[in-house]
Design a protein around this motif. Structure first.
Motif, PDB file in Angstrom:
ATOM      1  N   TRP A 105       1.494 -11.241   3.231  1.00 15.18           N
ATOM      2  CA  TRP A 105       1.294 -10.069   2.397  1.00 15.18           C
ATOM      3  C   TRP A 105       2.372  -9.039   2.728  1.00 15.18           C
ATOM      4  N   LEU A 106       2.358  -7.951   1.968  1.00 25.79           N
ATOM      5  CA  LEU A 106       3.241  -6.817   2.219  1.00 25.79           C
ATOM      6  C   LEU A 106       2.406  -5.542   2.257  1.00 25.79           C
ATOM      7  N   GLY A 107       2.807  -4.578   3.058  1.00 25.24           N
ATOM      8  CA  GLY A 107       2.172  -3.267   3.087  1.00 25.24           C
ATOM      9  C   GLY A 107       3.144  -2.225   2.573  1.00 25.24           C
ATOM     10  N   PRO A 108       2.632  -1.012   2.320  1.00 22.83           N
ATOM     11  CA  PRO A 108       1.297  -0.509   2.640  1.00 22.83           C
ATOM     12  C   PRO A 108       0.293  -0.728   1.507  1.00 22.83           C
ATOM     13  N   GLY A 217       9.513   5.555  -0.014  1.00 28.44           N
ATOM     14  CA  GLY A 217       8.604   4.477   0.347  1.00 28.44           C
ATOM     15  C   GLY A 217       9.285   3.261   0.928  1.00 28.44           C
ATOM     16  N   LEU A 218       8.676   2.692   1.949  1.00 27.77           N
ATOM     17  CA  LEU A 218       9.166   1.475   2.592  1.00 27.77           C
ATOM     18  C   LEU A 218       8.084   0.404   2.543  1.00 27.77           C
ATOM     19  N   LEU A 219       8.507  -0.833   2.707  1.00 27.38           N
ATOM     20  CA  LEU A 219       7.591  -1.963   2.771  1.00 27.38           C
ATOM     21  C   LEU A 219       7.520  -2.490   4.206  1.00 27.38           C
ATOM     22  N   SER A 220       6.513  -3.287   4.476  1.00 26.23           N
ATOM     23  CA  SER A 220       6.436  -4.007   5.752  1.00 26.23           C
ATOM     24  C   SER A 220       5.877  -5.391   5.502  1.00 26.23           C
ATOM     25  N   ILE A 221       6.232  -6.328   6.362  1.00 28.39           N
ATOM     26  CA  ILE A 221       5.649  -7.664   6.313  1.00 28.39           C
ATOM     27  C   ILE A 221       4.288  -7.606   6.999  1.00 28.39           C
ATOM     28  N   TRP A 222       3.296  -8.190   6.340  1.00 23.90           N
ATOM     29  CA  TRP A 222       1.906  -8.108   6.803  1.00 23.90           C
ATOM     30  C   TRP A 222       1.329  -9.520   6.781  1.00 23.90           C
ATOM     31  N   ILE A 223       0.992 -10.040   7.952  1.00 19.15           N
ATOM     32  CA  ILE A 223       0.426 -11.382   8.068  1.00 19.15           C
ATOM     33  C   ILE A 223      -1.055 -11.256   8.427  1.00 19.15           C
TER      34      ILE A 223
END
Length: 408
Positions: A105-108, A217-223
């Motif tokens: 997934w990706l956040g936020p 806005g930034l994204l993050s990798i979400w596992i």
């Protein structure tokens, strides 16, 4: 319930009332679940040479690890699978809960830079939607071998602030041989314990012409992944100690309201959290307290799970997902765990399952640049005495915990 602190896990559960565990969760074998899944989706099964350690991965659901086994096709299936929803063959609004023990997934999720809430709408259930690229759209299967599969995808997302991201994802899932799994734990192999280990290396790339900036806005990798819950199951996190007297610094435990000490035990060097699917709750651990690892123990299934993930030293900016405009949207968690439970007194939980999650830092990427996040899972099956030794050696913590006592 604290609506501002609602986790994505709770929302997706409520929105799909039909969610159930697979039939006979503790009795189902890996072979049973593979046969079921192959009726409904393409499946890539990775295996060690002996055919004992195996994982089942599907391209249709973003290269998701659906389940695993340490003891071959006849061994217990270690992931949580939503058999009823998968068998229906139908897609539903907001989120499709297929289950699976490790997904990309990706956040936020929340806040002014949320990719789950459309621009112009509020932080409400009606305006909450998992992006299809992270839900119902497949990743391409780029290559596969006996113990490795590579997936890829390119798509665009828009956040709540109106920023559009053009991005690429590369996801490589590797089954680890037994010796490598033990080596990552820093231990010598034990014939008394069955082991399956795997890891995913996840790369996010800025394919656009503009840099990704904090201001927009930034994204993050979400596992994240779903695991079968049971009475006595516990989520265990070793912590960096703090110099102050505030031992709960960097620990968020009120996503669904205050957690009492019969559910959460906070110590100077550890957190123990009940994951029995009997009380809906969620916790988060900031990067300032995280050691890049955590575990869970399920006594009914005789399983200890150790998770290790990449956490860059000294990086503190992680996206925050609370459902509100945020004064500091980059003070989020590196670790999360969600415990399923009844939404109302007398109701059954939607699982029963619990989730374990890790996240990368916020990705301020120039065009063409990438960020990577590795998430490693090792399941160990054996008697409590052996698993206690492993927990002490890998996490520095015991499996024995008494809830209800004052925090220490």
């Amino acid at each position: 319930m604290n609506a501002i602190g609602v986790s994505v896990s709770f929302l997706l559960m409520v929105l799909t009332v039909s969610s159930v565990t697979k039939a006979g969760a503790t009795e189902a074998t890996f072979g049973d679940d593979v046969a079921f899944l192959q009726k409904h989706t393409k499946l890539v099964v990775l295996s060690d040479v002996q055919g004992k350690a195996k994982i089942a991965v599907t391209p249709a659901w973003q290269g998701r690890v659906m389940t695993s086994t340490a003891e071959g096709d006849a061994g217990q299936s270690l992931g949580w699978i939503n058999a009823k929803h998968i068998a229906s063959g139908k897609l539903v609004p907001h989120m499709n809960i297929f289950g699976g023990e490790e997904r990309f997934w990706l956040g936020p999720e929340g806040g002014q830079f949320s990719i789950f809430h459309a621009k112009g709408g509020g932080f409400t259930w009606e305006n909450w939607q998992v992006p299809p690229a992270l839900d119902s759209l497949p990743f391409d299967l780029v290559s596969q071998s006996r113990d490795r599969a590579e997936f890829g995808a390119e798509f665009s997302l828009q956040n709540h602030a109106g920023t559009t991201f053009q991005l690429g994802v590369k996801r490589v899932v590797r089954l680890l041989d037994t010796k490598t799994s033990w080596r990552h734990l820093g231990l010598s192999p034990s014939s008394a314990v069955s082991v399956v280990g795997y890891e995913s290396n996840n790369t996010l790339k800025n394919l656009g012409r503009q840099p990704w900036r904090k201001e927009t806005g930034l994204l993050s990798i979400w596992i994240a992944g779903m695991h079968p819950a049971s009475k006595g199951a516990v989520f265990i996190v070793p912590l960096k100690e703090v110099a102050s007297e505030k031992i709960d610094e960097g620990i968020t435990s009120d996503y669904f309201g205050r957690l009492e000490n019969d559910r959460l035990k906070v110590m100077r060097d550890a957190v123990y959290f009940r994951v029995d699917a009997a009380y809906q709750s969620k916790i988060g651990i900031s990067p300032s307290r995280s050691l890049g690892k955590y575990g869970s123990y399920n006594p009914e299934r005789r399983t200890l799970t150790i998770t290790q993930f990449s956490q860059p030293e000294g990086v503190t900016e992680y996206v925050k997902s609370l459902w509100r405009l945020q004064a500091d949207p980059y003070s989020g968690d590196a670790i999360n765990s969600y415990n399923d439970g009844p939404t109302k007194p007398g109701e059954e939980p939607f699982g029963p399952f619990y989730e374990m999650e890790s996240s990368s830092p916020a990705a301020a990427l120039a065009p063409g640049n990438t960020i990577e996040h590795t998430h490693r899972t090792v399941h160990l099956i054996g008697d409590r005495t052996e698993l206690e030794k492993i927990a002490r050696a890998t996490l520095g913590l015991s499996l024995d915990v008494t809830f209800g006592a004052d925090t220490e």
